[in-house]
Scaffold this motif. Structure first.
Motif, PDB file in Angstrom:
ATOM      1  N   UNK A   1       4.589  -4.330   1.161  1.00  0.00           N
ATOM      2  CA  UNK A   1       5.081  -3.313   0.419  1.00  0.00           C
ATOM      3  C   UNK A   1       4.278  -1.909   0.570  1.00  0.00           C
ATOM      4  N   UNK A   2       3.081  -2.206   1.194  1.00  0.00           N
ATOM      5  CA  UNK A   2       2.045  -1.013   1.392  1.00  0.00           C
ATOM      6  C   UNK A   2       2.694   0.042   2.530  1.00  0.00           C
ATOM      7  N   UNK A   3       3.508  -0.707   3.741  1.00  0.00           N
ATOM      8  CA  UNK A   3       4.255   0.219   4.441  1.00  0.00           C
ATOM      9  C   UNK A   3       3.394   0.499   5.433  1.00  0.00           C
ATOM     10  N   UNK A   4       3.757   0.014   7.007  1.00  0.00           N
ATOM     11  CA  UNK A   4       3.039   0.169   8.005  1.00  0.00           C
ATOM     12  C   UNK A   4       3.007   1.810   8.473  1.00  0.00           C
TER      13      UNK A   4
ATOM     14  N   UNK B   1      -4.434   0.803   9.478  1.00  0.00           N
ATOM     15  CA  UNK B   1      -2.970   0.291   9.793  1.00  0.00           C
ATOM     16  C   UNK B   1      -3.167  -1.087   9.159  1.00  0.00           C
ATOM     17  N   UNK B   2      -4.527  -1.622   8.921  1.00  0.00           N
ATOM     18  CA  UNK B   2      -4.594  -3.112   8.675  1.00  0.00           C
ATOM     19  C   UNK B   2      -4.342  -3.425   7.244  1.00  0.00           C
ATOM     20  N   UNK B   3      -4.403  -2.311   6.342  1.00  0.00           N
ATOM     21  CA  UNK B   3      -4.021  -2.481   5.015  1.00  0.00           C
ATOM     22  C   UNK B   3      -2.415  -2.765   4.563  1.00  0.00           C
ATOM     23  N   UNK B   4      -1.674  -2.381   5.766  1.00  0.00           N
ATOM     24  CA  UNK B   4      -0.284  -2.473   5.618  1.00  0.00           C
ATOM     25  C   UNK B   4       0.149  -3.698   5.829  1.00  0.00           C
ATOM     26  N   UNK B   5      -0.917  -4.762   6.334  1.00  0.00           N
ATOM     27  CA  UNK B   5      -0.413  -6.211   6.445  1.00  0.00           C
ATOM     28  C   UNK B   5      -0.104  -6.817   5.072  1.00  0.00           C
ATOM     29  N   UNK B   6      -0.525  -6.101   4.057  1.00  0.00           N
ATOM     30  CA  UNK B   6      -0.191  -6.377   2.525  1.00  0.00           C
ATOM     31  C   UNK B   6       1.327  -5.961   2.376  1.00  0.00           C
TER      32      UNK B   6
ATOM     33  N   UNK C   1       6.450  -9.479  -6.769  1.00  0.00           N
ATOM     34  CA  UNK C   1       5.218  -9.149  -7.553  1.00  0.00           C
ATOM     35  C   UNK C   1       4.000  -8.208  -6.641  1.00  0.00           C
ATOM     36  N   UNK C   2       3.875  -9.082  -5.616  1.00  0.00           N
ATOM     37  CA  UNK C   2       2.703  -8.488  -4.459  1.00  0.00           C
ATOM     38  C   UNK C   2       3.491  -7.189  -3.825  1.00  0.00           C
ATOM     39  N   UNK C   3       4.939  -7.199  -3.626  1.00  0.00           N
ATOM     40  CA  UNK C   3       5.255  -5.797  -2.998  1.00  0.00           C
ATOM     41  C   UNK C   3       5.311  -4.571  -3.968  1.00  0.00           C
ATOM     42  N   UNK C   4       5.181  -4.823  -5.209  1.00  0.00           N
ATOM     43  CA  UNK C   4       5.101  -3.769  -6.119  1.00  0.00           C
ATOM     44  C   UNK C   4       3.848  -3.228  -6.431  1.00  0.00           C
ATOM     45  N   UNK C   5       2.901  -4.357  -6.150  1.00  0.00           N
ATOM     46  CA  UNK C   5       1.597  -3.690  -6.076  1.00  0.00           C
ATOM     47  C   UNK C   5       1.376  -2.769  -4.768  1.00  0.00           C
ATOM     48  N   UNK C   6       1.632  -3.421  -3.844  1.00  0.00           N
ATOM     49  CA  UNK C   6       1.402  -2.357  -2.344  1.00  0.00           C
ATOM     50  C   UNK C   6       2.474  -1.271  -2.661  1.00  0.00           C
ATOM     51  N   UNK C   7       3.784  -1.106  -3.105  1.00  0.00           N
ATOM     52  CA  UNK C   7       4.447   0.038  -3.276  1.00  0.00           C
ATOM     53  C   UNK C   7       3.624   1.007  -4.018  1.00  0.00           C
ATOM     54  N   UNK C   8       2.866   0.767  -5.223  1.00  0.00           N
ATOM     55  CA  UNK C   8       2.204   1.688  -6.053  1.00  0.00           C
ATOM     56  C   UNK C   8       0.962   2.111  -5.315  1.00  0.00           C
ATOM     57  N   UNK C   9       0.498   1.284  -4.971  1.00  0.00           N
ATOM     58  CA  UNK C   9      -1.328   1.752  -4.318  1.00  0.00           C
ATOM     59  C   UNK C   9      -0.863   2.278  -3.152  1.00  0.00           C
ATOM     60  N   UNK C  10       0.108   2.229  -2.188  1.00  0.00           N
ATOM     61  CA  UNK C  10       0.512   2.957  -1.187  1.00  0.00           C
ATOM     62  C   UNK C  10       1.072   4.289  -1.316  1.00  0.00           C
ATOM     63  N   UNK C  11       1.576   4.658  -2.497  1.00  0.00           N
ATOM     64  CA  UNK C  11       2.266   5.652  -3.077  1.00  0.00           C
ATOM     65  C   UNK C  11       1.292   6.626  -3.208  1.00  0.00           C
ATOM     66  N   UNK C  12      -0.009   6.075  -4.031  1.00  0.00           N
ATOM     67  CA  UNK C  12      -1.153   6.834  -4.473  1.00  0.00           C
ATOM     68  C   UNK C  12      -1.721   7.222  -3.143  1.00  0.00           C
ATOM     69  N   UNK C  13      -1.911   6.250  -2.143  1.00  0.00           N
ATOM     70  CA  UNK C  13      -2.713   6.719  -0.799  1.00  0.00           C
ATOM     71  C   UNK C  13      -1.858   7.859  -0.123  1.00  0.00           C
ATOM     72  N   UNK C  14      -0.478   7.748  -0.113  1.00  0.00           N
ATOM     73  CA  UNK C  14       0.140   8.997   0.429  1.00  0.00           C
ATOM     74  C   UNK C  14       0.141  10.249  -0.293  1.00  0.00           C
TER      75      UNK C  14
END
Length: 286
Positions: free
Chosen positions: A184-187, A177-182, A133-146
């Protein structure tokens, strides 16, 4: 250890190697694959399984060291100078002429923020964020950032090469890079996107990301091993070895491919993939 268990380690190594340096989150992919199909916690235990997902990255680190071996030799001052590397000043004393400007201090500056926060939050991340569940959040938020990075980046990059990176850019990328500690966000997703927004070309940001990944991934693996050493048994060793080897082989292949394409395709295709993956996993898992 049974053959099926070794095959599971190889599969996780393949997932790690193929996704570590693409901006799609290797940790997120391993957690999803493991939680949904492989269930490594059932035969390794929670802490050993989580440590495996960190330590397996050492295989990918070795791939980076091989691909960027000349750069690391230069950064560490280990290259034997040739006549082309020397110039003669008026006093007749030899002087080193360096083609590039990237220094070891750039890497250290970029590493400090995530290194500090990673050390302070490592236990919390292991305990609360290693889930689908936490990974899915990271995947979507990280995608928006990209997507935002590709959309709002300067039209013409001010930093075309890794040797043009400034200390301010290095520190800023380190903070991002600190946000990638979550998980799913991706370093690589966070640092490449951050670098692009700061005026780097996609390739310069990717090169800096990969070189910077070596010490931080090695450090994270070492800390995880030391903290969870008591949970290891000799029975788990073949699992770790198989995962390490497969991660190394597939990281070597995927990274060469990624570096050739990143300036051309940029980040949008990876962002779309992340959103689609999150949607599919959500429908299947929940």
């Amino acid at each position: 250890m049974e053959l099926l268990t070794i095959i599971k380690a190889i599969i996780l190594g393949i997932v790690e190697g193929l996704t570590e340096f693409a901006p799609v989150s290797s940790t997120g992919h391993m957690i999803i694959v493991d939680d949904m199909w492989l269930k490594s916690q059932e035969f390794l235990g929670k802490y050993t399984a989580n440590t495996f997902k960190v330590v397996i990255q050492l295989g990918s680190i070795l791939a980076v060291v091989i691909i960027f071996r000349n750069r690391f030799i230069d950064l560490l001052g280990l290259r034997k100078l040739s006549r082309k590397d020397m110039a003669v000043v008026p006093e007749g004393q030899p002087q080193v002429v360096t083609e590039g400007k990237l220094k070891l201090t750039h890497i250290i500056v970029g590493l400090l923020p995530a290194g500090v926060f990673g050390f302070l939050l490592e236990d919390y991340i292991d305990e609360h964020l290693f889930s689908t569940s936490t990974v899915l959040i990271g995947l979507v938020v990280g995608a928006v950032f990209m997507i935002c990075a590709d959309r709002f980046a300067p039209r013409k990059p001010r930093t075309e090469s890794i040797d043009q990176i400034t200390y301010r850019q290095a520190l800023s990328v380190g903070l991002i890079q600190c946000i990638s500690l979550w998980p799913g966000f991706s370093r690589s997703g966070s640092t490449i996107s951050g670098g692009v927004l700061l005026g780097m070309s996609h390739r310069a940001a990717a090169d800096f990301t990969f070189i910077m990944a070596v010490p931080i991934m090695a450090g994270a693996s070492l800390i995880s091993l030391l903290k969870n050493w008591q949970y290891f048994t000799l029975d788990a060793l073949p699992f770790f070895i198989a995962g390490f080897i497969s991660a190394f082989v597939f990281a070597l292949i995927s990274m060469r491919f990624f570096l050739k394409l990143i300036n051309r395709i940029k980040l949008l295709p990876f962002a779309i993939y992340r959103i689609v993956l999150a949607g599919v996993v959500y429908l299947v898992w929940f």
